[in-house]
Design a protein around this motif. Structure first.
Motif, PDB file in Angstrom:
ATOM      1  N   UNK A 145     147.546 -14.651  -9.147  1.00  0.00           N
ATOM      2  CA  UNK A 145     146.814 -13.600  -9.851  1.00  0.00           C
ATOM      3  C   UNK A 145     145.878 -14.207 -10.892  1.00  0.00           C
ATOM      4  N   UNK A 146     146.357 -15.202 -11.636  1.00  0.00           N
ATOM      5  CA  UNK A 146     145.525 -15.856 -12.646  1.00  0.00           C
ATOM      6  C   UNK A 146     144.336 -16.545 -11.991  1.00  0.00           C
ATOM      7  N   UNK A 147     144.580 -17.178 -10.852  1.00  0.00           N
ATOM      8  CA  UNK A 147     143.491 -17.850 -10.140  1.00  0.00           C
ATOM      9  C   UNK A 147     142.379 -16.856  -9.805  1.00  0.00           C
ATOM     10  N   UNK A 148     142.740 -15.709  -9.235  1.00  0.00           N
ATOM     11  CA  UNK A 148     141.740 -14.723  -8.831  1.00  0.00           C
ATOM     12  C   UNK A 148     141.069 -14.069 -10.037  1.00  0.00           C
ATOM     13  N   UNK A 149     141.860 -13.764 -11.060  1.00  0.00           N
ATOM     14  CA  UNK A 149     141.302 -13.102 -12.244  1.00  0.00           C
ATOM     15  C   UNK A 149     140.366 -14.033 -13.009  1.00  0.00           C
ATOM     16  N   UNK A 150     140.730 -15.307 -13.079  1.00  0.00           N
ATOM     17  CA  UNK A 150     139.871 -16.253 -13.785  1.00  0.00           C
ATOM     18  C   UNK A 150     138.531 -16.393 -13.071  1.00  0.00           C
ATOM     19  N   UNK A 151     138.545 -16.197 -11.755  1.00  0.00           N
ATOM     20  CA  UNK A 151     137.306 -16.246 -10.982  1.00  0.00           C
ATOM     21  C   UNK A 151     136.639 -14.877 -10.913  1.00  0.00           C
ATOM     22  N   UNK A 152     137.236 -13.901 -11.622  1.00  0.00           N
ATOM     23  CA  UNK A 152     136.722 -12.523 -11.644  1.00  0.00           C
ATOM     24  C   UNK A 152     136.696 -11.906 -10.242  1.00  0.00           C
ATOM     25  N   UNK A 153     137.598 -12.349  -9.376  1.00  0.00           N
ATOM     26  CA  UNK A 153     137.720 -11.784  -8.036  1.00  0.00           C
ATOM     27  C   UNK A 153     138.785 -10.689  -8.083  1.00  0.00           C
TER      28      UNK A 153
END
Length: 328
Positions: A184-192
């Motif tokens: 989740x952090x990976x996607x959120x940090x990429x604003x995906x």
């Protein structure tokens, strides 16, 4: 040459470890070894383990790992510090496989995986996991995979992450909330946020409950997407549900408000969370003042620092210097 007999089936007592390990590694030729402490610490065991590992005496290393768990001195990120980028793990894996079964053995393997990931040796870490799977004396858990997933996410290695997820599924290891939060952090940090929504769906499907890190990732994603209002809705939900907020959550909200030019709202936000924890008060006020100073909003930064002074909140050295330089 090892100074312990090879076929050692029982754990050494504290005095035996003292005599063998300290005499070999730390005693001077004319001085006696210092006594093994009655109440050893994990740091103390790490020192001995490092010495044994560097010397290549894996018999001693094995016995130290067994004894430290008996003394409730659990393994740390420093336990395998003797490993370097060029160190082979071929001899180390059989040594760990001969540790006391159960928690002692799994804890050592987990620590080794963590160290290898810190050295950016993901393939070796995966090899260790596969050896763990063949061991058969304990059940693999999701926690073993945390450092592997974390480093692969940072490297944005989607293909390799998929390999890890497939391996977990093949070994019957259920993804827990921490694993979901890492993705989740990976996607959120990429604003995906579309991918983030899919992770949230999986969390709900698995019957898990969002925690501080789940919300932290979502707030970061909202801020990075420019949706500050959405971030504020999430913060309100956390407050209503009694979910503790991480410092990074506050930091991103304050930063997003200031990027939008919402100075008054950022001050109101900080005041809303002020008064319950002096350390948190100093952190969030300091965060606001620091960001204002970087934006060259001197007047506003000084207003925040004046309030910090009135509230008796501590300032970091940089903020103190800024306050003294810009004070009247």
């Amino acid at each position: 040459m090892s100074f312990l007999p090879k076929p050692l089936n029982k754990t050494l007592n504290s005095l035996s470890i003292l005599t063998s390990t300290l005499r070999h590694f730390t005693a001077q030729s004319t001085a006696a070894a210092k006594p093994f402490p009655h109440d050893p610490t994990s740091a103390y065991y790490d020192e001995l383990a490092t010495a044994a590992g560097k010397s290549g005496d894996l018999d001693v290393f094995r016995d130290l790992l067994n004894k430290r768990i008996e003394d409730c001195c659990f393994n740390t990120k420093r336990t395998f510090n003797f490993l370097t980028n060029t160190s082979s793990i071929d001899d180390l894996i059989p040594t760990l496989s001969n540790l006391n079964p159960g928690f002692t053995r799994k804890s050592a393997f987990d620590s080794l995986v963590n160290r290898l990931c810190r050295l950016n040796r993901v393939d070796d870490a995966m090899s260790v996991v596969e050896n763990m799977a063949r061991d058969g004396t304990f059940s693999l858990t999701a926690s073993t995979f945390y450092p592997i997933i974390n480093i692969l996410n940072r490297k944005k290695s989607t293909h390799h992450v998929r390999r890890v997820v497939d391996l977990m599924a093949r070994l019957g290891v259920q993804r827990d909330l921490t694993v979901h939060n890492l993705f989740l952090m990976k996607h959120c940090f990429a604003a995906d946020m579309a991918a983030a929504a899919e992770v949230l769906r999986k969390i709900e499907e698995d019957g898990l409950v969002a925690d501080s890190r789940t919300f932290d990732a979502l707030v970061i994603g909202a801020c990075k997407s420019g949706k500050v209002e959405g971030a504020m809705v999430l913060v309100r939900r956390m407050v209503d549900d009694g979910v503790p907020m991480l410092y990074s959550t506050h930091m991103y909200v304050i930063g997003a408000l200031l990027e939008k030019g919402c100075f008054e709202q950022s001050v109101k936000y900080v005041k809303c969370f002020c008064g319950k924890d002096k350390a948190l008060d100093a952190d969030i006020y300091g965060c606001l003042a620091s960001k204002l100073a970087k934006l060259k909003r001197v007047k506003e930064a000084m207003m925040v620092l004046e309030e910090m002074k009135q509230r008796g909140l501590s300032m970091g050295d940089k903020l103190k210097t800024f306050y003294e330089r810009n004070g009247v």
